[in-house]
Each structure stands twice: as structure tokens, then as C-alpha cells.
Motif scaffolding. Structure first.
Motif, PDB file in Angstrom:
ATOM      1  N   ALA A  37       6.750 -13.318  -7.298  1.00 57.41           N
ATOM      2  CA  ALA A  37       5.352 -12.874  -7.247  1.00 57.41           C
ATOM      3  C   ALA A  37       4.791 -13.135  -5.855  1.00 57.41           C
ATOM      4  CB  ALA A  37       4.512 -13.593  -8.288  1.00 57.41           C
ATOM      5  N   LYS A  38       3.775 -12.356  -5.524  1.00 53.51           N
ATOM      6  CA  LYS A  38       3.090 -12.526  -4.241  1.00 53.51           C
ATOM      7  C   LYS A  38       1.619 -12.208  -4.420  1.00 53.51           C
ATOM      8  CE  LYS A  38       3.187 -11.435   0.605  1.00 53.51           C
ATOM      9  NZ  LYS A  38       4.036 -11.037   1.695  1.00 53.51           N
ATOM     10  N   ALA A  39       0.756 -13.076  -3.879  1.00 51.91           N
ATOM     11  CA  ALA A  39      -0.684 -12.839  -3.867  1.00 51.91           C
ATOM     12  C   ALA A  39      -1.070 -12.411  -2.455  1.00 51.91           C
ATOM     13  CB  ALA A  39      -1.444 -14.091  -4.278  1.00 51.91           C
ATOM     14  N   ILE A  40      -1.719 -11.259  -2.365  1.00 52.57           N
ATOM     15  CA  ILE A  40      -2.127 -10.700  -1.077  1.00 52.57           C
ATOM     16  C   ILE A  40      -3.649 -10.761  -0.998  1.00 52.57           C
ATOM     17  CG2 ILE A  40      -2.134  -8.628   0.360  1.00 52.57           C
ATOM     18  CD1 ILE A  40       0.395  -7.793  -1.407  1.00 52.57           C
ATOM     19  N   LYS A  41      -4.154 -11.501  -0.022  1.00 53.16           N
ATOM     20  CA  LYS A  41      -5.604 -11.589   0.188  1.00 53.16           C
ATOM     21  C   LYS A  41      -5.951 -10.703   1.369  1.00 53.16           C
ATOM     22  CE  LYS A  41      -6.101 -16.097  -1.807  1.00 53.16           C
ATOM     23  NZ  LYS A  41      -6.731 -17.386  -1.796  1.00 53.16           N
ATOM     24  N   ALA A  42      -6.837  -9.744   1.129  1.00 51.80           N
ATOM     25  CA  ALA A  42      -7.186  -8.789   2.180  1.00 51.80           C
ATOM     26  C   ALA A  42      -8.572  -8.210   1.894  1.00 51.80           C
ATOM     27  CB  ALA A  42      -6.138  -7.679   2.242  1.00 51.80           C
ATOM     28  N   ALA A  43      -8.967  -7.244   2.708  1.00 50.63           N
ATOM     29  CA  ALA A  43     -10.250  -6.559   2.533  1.00 50.63           C
ATOM     30  C   ALA A  43     -10.111  -5.118   3.009  1.00 50.63           C
ATOM     31  CB  ALA A  43     -11.354  -7.261   3.318  1.00 50.63           C
ATOM     32  N   ILE A  44     -10.902  -4.251   2.406  1.00 46.65           N
ATOM     33  CA  ILE A  44     -11.017  -2.865   2.854  1.00 46.65           C
ATOM     34  C   ILE A  44     -12.497  -2.550   3.014  1.00 46.65           C
ATOM     35  CG2 ILE A  44      -8.842  -1.998   1.915  1.00 46.65           C
ATOM     36  CD1 ILE A  44     -10.393  -0.950  -0.490  1.00 46.65           C
ATOM     37  N   LYS A  45     -12.760  -1.527   3.807  1.00 48.46           N
ATOM     38  CA  LYS A  45     -14.148  -1.129   4.061  1.00 48.46           C
ATOM     39  C   LYS A  45     -14.238   0.386   4.042  1.00 48.46           C
ATOM     40  CE  LYS A  45     -17.976  -1.633   7.251  1.00 48.46           C
ATOM     41  NZ  LYS A  45     -18.498  -2.285   8.433  1.00 48.46           N
ATOM     42  N   GLY A  46     -15.286   0.892   3.385  1.00 47.98           N
ATOM     43  CA  GLY A  46     -15.541   2.330   3.383  1.00 47.98           C
ATOM     44  C   GLY A  46     -14.399   3.111   2.774  1.00 47.98           C
ATOM     45  N   ASP A  47     -13.889   4.081   3.522  1.00 51.48           N
ATOM     46  CA  ASP A  47     -12.840   4.951   2.983  1.00 51.48           C
ATOM     47  C   ASP A  47     -11.429   4.471   3.305  1.00 51.48           C
ATOM     48  OD1 ASP A  47     -12.865   5.494   5.676  1.00 51.48           O
ATOM     49  OD2 ASP A  47     -13.101   7.651   5.470  1.00 51.48           O
ATOM     50  N   THR A  68     -11.565  -8.980  -7.416  1.00 57.61           N
ATOM     51  CA  THR A  68     -12.448  -8.506  -6.355  1.00 57.61           C
ATOM     52  C   THR A  68     -13.897  -8.774  -6.718  1.00 57.61           C
ATOM     53  OG1 THR A  68     -13.116  -6.557  -5.068  1.00 57.61           O
ATOM     54  CG2 THR A  68     -12.466  -6.181  -7.349  1.00 57.61           C
ATOM     55  N   GLY A  69     -14.739  -8.878  -5.717  1.00 58.92           N
ATOM     56  CA  GLY A  69     -16.172  -9.039  -5.939  1.00 58.92           C
ATOM     57  C   GLY A  69     -16.909  -7.703  -5.948  1.00 58.92           C
ATOM     58  N   ASN A  70     -16.206  -6.622  -5.685  1.00 59.00           N
ATOM     59  CA  ASN A  70     -16.825  -5.302  -5.626  1.00 59.00           C
ATOM     60  C   ASN A  70     -16.414  -4.500  -6.861  1.00 59.00           C
ATOM     61  OD1 ASN A  70     -17.374  -2.516  -5.042  1.00 59.00           O
ATOM     62  ND2 ASN A  70     -17.575  -3.062  -2.885  1.00 59.00           N
ATOM     63  N   ALA A  71     -17.382  -4.127  -7.684  1.00 62.28           N
ATOM     64  CA  ALA A  71     -17.110  -3.411  -8.940  1.00 62.28           C
ATOM     65  C   ALA A  71     -16.515  -2.020  -8.721  1.00 62.28           C
ATOM     66  CB  ALA A  71     -18.395  -3.305  -9.759  1.00 62.28           C
ATOM     67  N   SER A  72     -16.506  -1.525  -7.491  1.00 62.98           N
ATOM     68  CA  SER A  72     -15.943  -0.201  -7.195  1.00 62.98           C
ATOM     69  C   SER A  72     -14.565  -0.283  -6.548  1.00 62.98           C
ATOM     70  CB  SER A  72     -16.896   0.581  -6.285  1.00 62.98           C
ATOM     71  OG  SER A  72     -18.087   0.872  -6.967  1.00 62.98           O
ATOM     72  N   ASN A  73     -13.973  -1.467  -6.542  1.00 61.19           N
ATOM     73  CA  ASN A  73     -12.653  -1.684  -5.939  1.00 61.19           C
ATOM     74  C   ASN A  73     -11.592  -1.638  -7.037  1.00 61.19           C
ATOM     75  OD1 ASN A  73     -11.203  -4.545  -4.153  1.00 61.19           O
ATOM     76  ND2 ASN A  73     -10.579  -2.433  -4.117  1.00 61.19           N
ATOM     77  N   TYR A  74     -10.581  -0.759  -6.870  1.00 59.48           N
ATOM     78  CA  TYR A  74      -9.541  -0.576  -7.878  1.00 59.48           C
ATOM     79  C   TYR A  74      -8.186  -0.392  -7.224  1.00 59.48           C
ATOM     80  CZ  TYR A  74     -13.304   0.285 -11.198  1.00 59.48           C
ATOM     81  OH  TYR A  74     -14.416   0.158 -11.983  1.00 59.48           O
ATOM     82  N   PHE A  75      -7.152  -0.280  -8.070  1.00 60.56           N
ATOM     83  CA  PHE A  75      -5.821   0.067  -7.599  1.00 60.56           C
ATOM     84  C   PHE A  75      -5.191   1.073  -8.548  1.00 60.56           C
ATOM     85  CE2 PHE A  75      -4.774  -3.302 -10.594  1.00 60.56           C
ATOM     86  CZ  PHE A  75      -3.592  -2.868 -11.188  1.00 60.56           C
ATOM     87  N   ASN A  76      -4.274   1.864  -8.012  1.00 61.71           N
ATOM     88  CA  ASN A  76      -3.438   2.782  -8.785  1.00 61.71           C
ATOM     89  C   ASN A  76      -1.984   2.412  -8.518  1.00 61.71           C
ATOM     90  OD1 ASN A  76      -5.809   4.128  -9.389  1.00 61.71           O
ATOM     91  ND2 ASN A  76      -5.365   5.907  -8.117  1.00 61.71           N
ATOM     92  N   ILE A  77      -1.096   2.792  -9.433  1.00 61.98           N
ATOM     93  CA  ILE A  77       0.337   2.599  -9.234  1.00 61.98           C
ATOM     94  C   ILE A  77       1.011   3.963  -9.351  1.00 61.98           C
ATOM     95  CG2 ILE A  77       2.453   1.483 -10.043  1.00 61.98           C
ATOM     96  CD1 ILE A  77       0.642  -0.667 -11.344  1.00 61.98           C
ATOM     97  N   THR A  78       1.856   4.279  -8.363  1.00 63.21           N
ATOM     98  CA  THR A  78       2.572   5.550  -8.364  1.00 63.21           C
ATOM     99  C   THR A  78       4.064   5.294  -8.226  1.00 63.21           C
ATOM    100  OG1 THR A  78       0.663   6.607  -7.316  1.00 63.21           O
ATOM    101  CG2 THR A  78       2.741   7.824  -7.257  1.00 63.21           C
ATOM    102  N   ALA A  79       4.857   5.970  -9.067  1.00 57.94           N
ATOM    103  CA  ALA A  79       6.316   5.849  -9.041  1.00 57.94           C
ATOM    104  C   ALA A  79       6.879   6.619  -7.848  1.00 57.94           C
ATOM    105  CB  ALA A  79       6.900   6.395 -10.344  1.00 57.94           C
ATOM    106  N   PRO A  80       8.100   6.287  -7.426  1.00 54.39           N
ATOM    107  CA  PRO A  80       8.713   6.988  -6.297  1.00 54.39           C
ATOM    108  C   PRO A  80       8.823   8.485  -6.561  1.00 54.39           C
ATOM    109  CG  PRO A  80      10.134   5.201  -7.105  1.00 54.39           C
ATOM    110  CD  PRO A  80       8.977   5.293  -8.018  1.00 54.39           C
ATOM    111  N   THR A 126      -7.973 -10.057  -3.920  1.00 45.29           N
ATOM    112  CA  THR A 126      -6.661 -10.680  -4.036  1.00 45.29           C
ATOM    113  C   THR A 126      -5.854  -9.801  -4.977  1.00 45.29           C
ATOM    114  OG1 THR A 126      -7.562 -12.908  -3.717  1.00 45.29           O
ATOM    115  CG2 THR A 126      -5.357 -12.739  -4.704  1.00 45.29           C
ATOM    116  N   LEU A 127      -4.787  -9.250  -4.467  1.00 47.86           N
ATOM    117  CA  LEU A 127      -3.879  -8.408  -5.235  1.00 47.86           C
ATOM    118  C   LEU A 127      -2.634  -9.236  -5.506  1.00 47.86           C
ATOM    119  CD1 LEU A 127      -3.339  -5.439  -6.257  1.00 47.86           C
ATOM    120  CD2 LEU A 127      -2.038  -5.155  -4.151  1.00 47.86           C
ATOM    121  N   THR A 128      -2.331  -9.422  -6.782  1.00 46.85           N
ATOM    122  CA  THR A 128      -1.141 -10.194  -7.149  1.00 46.85           C
ATOM    123  C   THR A 128      -0.124  -9.246  -7.769  1.00 46.85           C
ATOM    124  OG1 THR A 128      -2.505 -12.159  -7.556  1.00 46.85           O
ATOM    125  CG2 THR A 128      -0.271 -12.169  -8.465  1.00 46.85           C
ATOM    126  N   ILE A 129       1.083  -9.261  -7.197  1.00 48.46           N
ATOM    127  CA  ILE A 129       2.169  -8.392  -7.666  1.00 48.46           C
ATOM    128  C   ILE A 129       3.332  -9.288  -8.076  1.00 48.46           C
ATOM    129  CG2 ILE A 129       3.782  -6.565  -7.048  1.00 48.46           C
ATOM    130  CD1 ILE A 129       1.713  -5.664  -4.926  1.00 48.46           C
TER     131      ILE A 129
END
Length: 132
Positions: A37-47, A68-80, A126-129
Motif C-alpha cells: 500500500a501507498k499513501a500519496i499526499k498531494a493537492a490539485i487546483k482548478g482544472d 479530502t477536505g473539498n466535497a468536489s474532489n473525486y477519483f475514477n479508476i480506468t482499466a488498461p 490523501t490518496l491511498t492505494i
């Protein structure tokens, strides 16, 4: 008359502001020796968009969670090689676990919904995979 309308349409299109999207940043996820497992701490802004590429084998279980602290922050998963996401966070939540159907690099895409991106909001996360 038709020539004037055509010219007017061309001028309108040329004058319309172009919609610029930030390039998608791609990062390879490497697990520490002996870790699954890995926890990734990062940030994004705007687009901004980040694709975290995770190499997995068929039959493994992949678990992804986003805090995340932002209710509009999400992730998707896509297969190869797939065009459509197999998990869409904005409709299914901020965690997902699944048995990997085929080997390859899966993309975990972190993004802000359009409403937040337009306001140029920032989302620390924080994204944990985990892959087992």
C-alpha cells in the motif's frame, strides 16, 4: 445573404474564447519494498488532473480511498486500454475495492468537479492505494 450569415458565424466562432484544459499529469505509483500500500499526499487546483498509474496483475485486489477536505474532489479508476472508467467517484463515493480482471496499468484519476474547477478551488488530499 447566405454568404453574410456564413461569414458572421465564422467570426463568432473565431471570437469565442477557447476552452483550455490543463494537461493531465501522470505519475507512476511505486510501492516500497515489501509494502502493498501507498499513501500519496498531494493537492490539485482548478482544472488540474493527476493520473496515478498502478501496475497490477489479474486476480489481485486493488483498494483505493480518497480523503479530502473539498466535497468536489473525486477519483475514477480506468482499466488498461479502456475508454470508460470502471469506477466513477462522483457517483459512487471516495473508496472502492475490486478484484482486478486483467493485468496492466490501471489509472487512478484525481480531479475536481467542474463547479470547483471553474472557481479555481484547491483540494488537498490523501490518496491511498493498496494492491494485494
Amino acid at each position: 445573404m447566405i454568404r453574410k450569415l456564413t461569414l458572421a458565424a465564422i467570426l463568432l466562432l473565431a471570437a469565442a474564447p477557447s476552452i483550455a484544459q490543463a494537461p493531465i499529469r501522470s505519475e507512476r505509483v511505486q510501492f516500497a519494498r515489501g509494502a502493498s500500500a501507498k499513501a500519496i499526499k498531494a493537492a490539485i487546483k482548478g482544472d488540474q488532473i493527476v493520473d496515478y498509474m498502478v501496475g497490477v496483475r489479474a486476480g489481485q485486489t486493488m483498494t483505493v480511498s480518497l480523503k479530502t477536505g473539498n466535497a468536489s474532489n473525486y477519483f475514477n479508476i480506468t482499466a488498461p486500454g479502456a475508454e470508460a472508467a470502471l469506477f466513477i467517484g462522483s457517483t459512487s463515493g471516495n473508496s472502492h475495492s475490486f478484484r482486478v480482471p486483467s493485468s496492466g496499468d490501471y489509472a487512478v484519476r484525481v480531479y475536481l468537479m467542474r463547479n470547483a474547477a471553474r472557481r479555481n478551488e484547491t483540494a488537498g488530499y490523501t490518496l491511498t492505494i493498496s494492491v494485494k
